[in-house]
Design a protein around this motif. Structure first.
Motif, mmCIF file in Angstrom:
data_model
loop_
_atom_site.group_PDB
_atom_site.id
_atom_site.type_symbol
_atom_site.label_atom_id
_atom_site.label_comp_id
_atom_site.label_asym_id
_atom_site.label_seq_id
_atom_site.Cartn_x
_atom_site.Cartn_y
_atom_site.Cartn_z
ATOM 1 N N LEU A 107 0.834 -1.203 0.000
ATOM 2 C CA LEU A 107 0.000 0.000 0.000
ATOM 3 C C LEU A 107 0.869 1.254 0.000
ATOM 4 N N VAL A 226 -3.507 8.018 6.714
ATOM 5 C CA VAL A 226 -4.299 8.202 5.498
ATOM 6 C C VAL A 226 -3.361 8.071 4.303
ATOM 7 N N LYS A 228 -3.291 7.999 0.050
ATOM 8 C CA LYS A 228 -4.035 8.316 -1.164
ATOM 9 C C LYS A 228 -3.279 7.758 -2.366
ATOM 10 N N THR A 233 -8.400 6.776 -5.309
ATOM 11 C CA THR A 233 -8.884 6.059 -4.136
ATOM 12 C C THR A 233 -7.971 6.346 -2.946
ATOM 13 N N ALA A 234 -8.421 5.917 -1.777
ATOM 14 C CA ALA A 234 -7.651 6.158 -0.559
ATOM 15 C C ALA A 234 -7.937 5.064 0.455
ATOM 16 N N MET A 235 -7.091 4.993 1.476
ATOM 17 C CA MET A 235 -7.254 4.047 2.568
ATOM 18 C C MET A 235 -6.816 4.729 3.847
ATOM 19 N N ARG A 237 -6.741 4.529 8.474
ATOM 20 C CA ARG A 237 -6.836 3.711 9.680
ATOM 21 C C ARG A 237 -6.663 4.610 10.893
ATOM 22 N N PRO A 246 -8.266 -1.147 8.376
ATOM 23 C CA PRO A 246 -8.194 -0.207 7.257
ATOM 24 C C PRO A 246 -9.587 0.048 6.691
ATOM 25 N N SER A 248 -11.874 2.191 3.510
ATOM 26 C CA SER A 248 -11.816 2.887 2.223
ATOM 27 C C SER A 248 -13.146 3.527 1.865
ATOM 28 N N ASP A 249 -14.147 3.370 2.703
ATOM 29 C CA ASP A 249 -15.451 3.996 2.484
ATOM 30 C C ASP A 249 -15.298 5.515 2.557
ATOM 31 N N PRO A 250 -15.789 6.263 1.557
ATOM 32 C CA PRO A 250 -15.614 7.719 1.533
ATOM 33 C C PRO A 250 -16.112 8.417 2.796
ATOM 34 N N LEU A 253 -13.501 7.738 5.474
ATOM 35 C CA LEU A 253 -12.272 8.464 5.152
ATOM 36 C C LEU A 253 -12.410 9.951 5.434
#
Length: 284
Positions: A107, A226, A228, A233-235, A237, A246, A248-250, A253
């Motif tokens: 990642l 965070v 990007k 997209t982004a991830m 925690r 982790p 990834s839901d907008p 985030l």
């Protein structure tokens, strides 16, 4: 027969049979066995030729042991594989690391922006080897020597992300206490602070300090991360929500980005932070 090259076959290269990477290690072992047999060597003869014991060779060939780069180099020399054996080194080196670390490293290698807030320790990507070993050594129940060395090596390997081209943008916010806690002793802390100053000189790295005197910032729930990616997209925690997993839901985030944005705004600027780290270094 005893393994010769003591110190070359260092701990930490055993295969976890529950890790999917074990299938790759087994395949590599089978290929090495084919190269040995095609060159006309029995195991004992091969051990004499490359300077390793029969037991280690058998473990590697059946996929129970990850071959080290030095082992692969020796095999390459003896069987004249035209670079095909040496080409396995990168994959086998990565196979050494725990599954969760490999996933995180992938990642980080994909990310174009990385934002990290750390409230207990210096962030893993910023750590020196000395600091990382001491920090991981505080874990209870304690790691075995093999597990500790494996985790230290994996943490150091992640630092290659700083050398990517084009380089990702890094933003780190460190709580003041992380700069003062003498993990590994005073000299280890000094070298760690010097490392922060060194990394802070990179144009794509910003390191900020959150003073302890700032009492109302939204990072009290724990660390925030965070990442990007180039495709938009982004991830993220955080320690206190989403079960630490982790996300990834907008909508989720957005919460993390809001918190991290406020934390960055309330922390010392990168220039002020550099002066602050230099001050702490002088006091240490």
């Amino acid at each position: 027969m005893e393994e010769r090259n003591d110190g070359v076959d260092e701990p930490g290269w055993d295969v976890d049979p529950e890790d999917e990477i074990s299938a790759v290690v087994e395949m590599v072992g089978q290929q090495l066995k084919r190269w040995r047999e095609a060159a006309g060597f029995r195991v004992a003869e091969f051990g004499e030729a490359i300077g390793y014991g029969e037991d280690l060779i058998r473990k590697i060939e059946r996929g129970a042991r990850i071959p080290r780069p030095e082992y692969l180099d020796k095999v390459e020399e003896v069987v004249d594989a035209r670079g095909l054996v040496s080409a396995m080194k990168k994959e086998m080196r990565e196979a050494r690391y725990p599954k969760r670390v490999r996933a995180l490293a992938k990642l980080e290698q994909r990310a174009v922006e990385l934002g990290m807030y750390s409230n207990h320790n210096i962030h893993g990507l910023l750590q020196t080897e000395e600091y990382a070993r001491a920090l991981l050594g505080t874990r209870r129940p304690a790691y075995t020597d093999e597990a500790l060395e494996r985790l230290v090596a994996a943490r150091l390997a992640r630092r290659s992300v700083f050398e990517r081209s084009p380089a990702p943008e890094f933003s780190f916010v460190q709580e003041e206490v992380t700069l003062r806690r003498p993990i590994g002793g005073t000299m280890a802390l000094r070298r760690q602070l010097e490392r922060l100053l060194e990394l802070g000189e990179l144009r794509h790295v910003e390191i900020q300090v959150m003073p302890t005197s700032c009492s109302d910032h939204p990072g009290m729930g724990g660390r925030i991360q965070v990442l990007k990616f180039g495709d938009g997209t982004a991830m993220g925690r955080t320690g206190d929500e989403f079960a630490g997993r982790p996300v990834s839901d907008p909508r989720q985030l957005r919460i993390l980005e809001l918190r991290y944005g406020i934390i960055r705004a309330q922390a010392l600027s990168p220039r002020e932070s550099r002066a602050f780290i230099e001050q702490v270094l002088g006091e240490t």
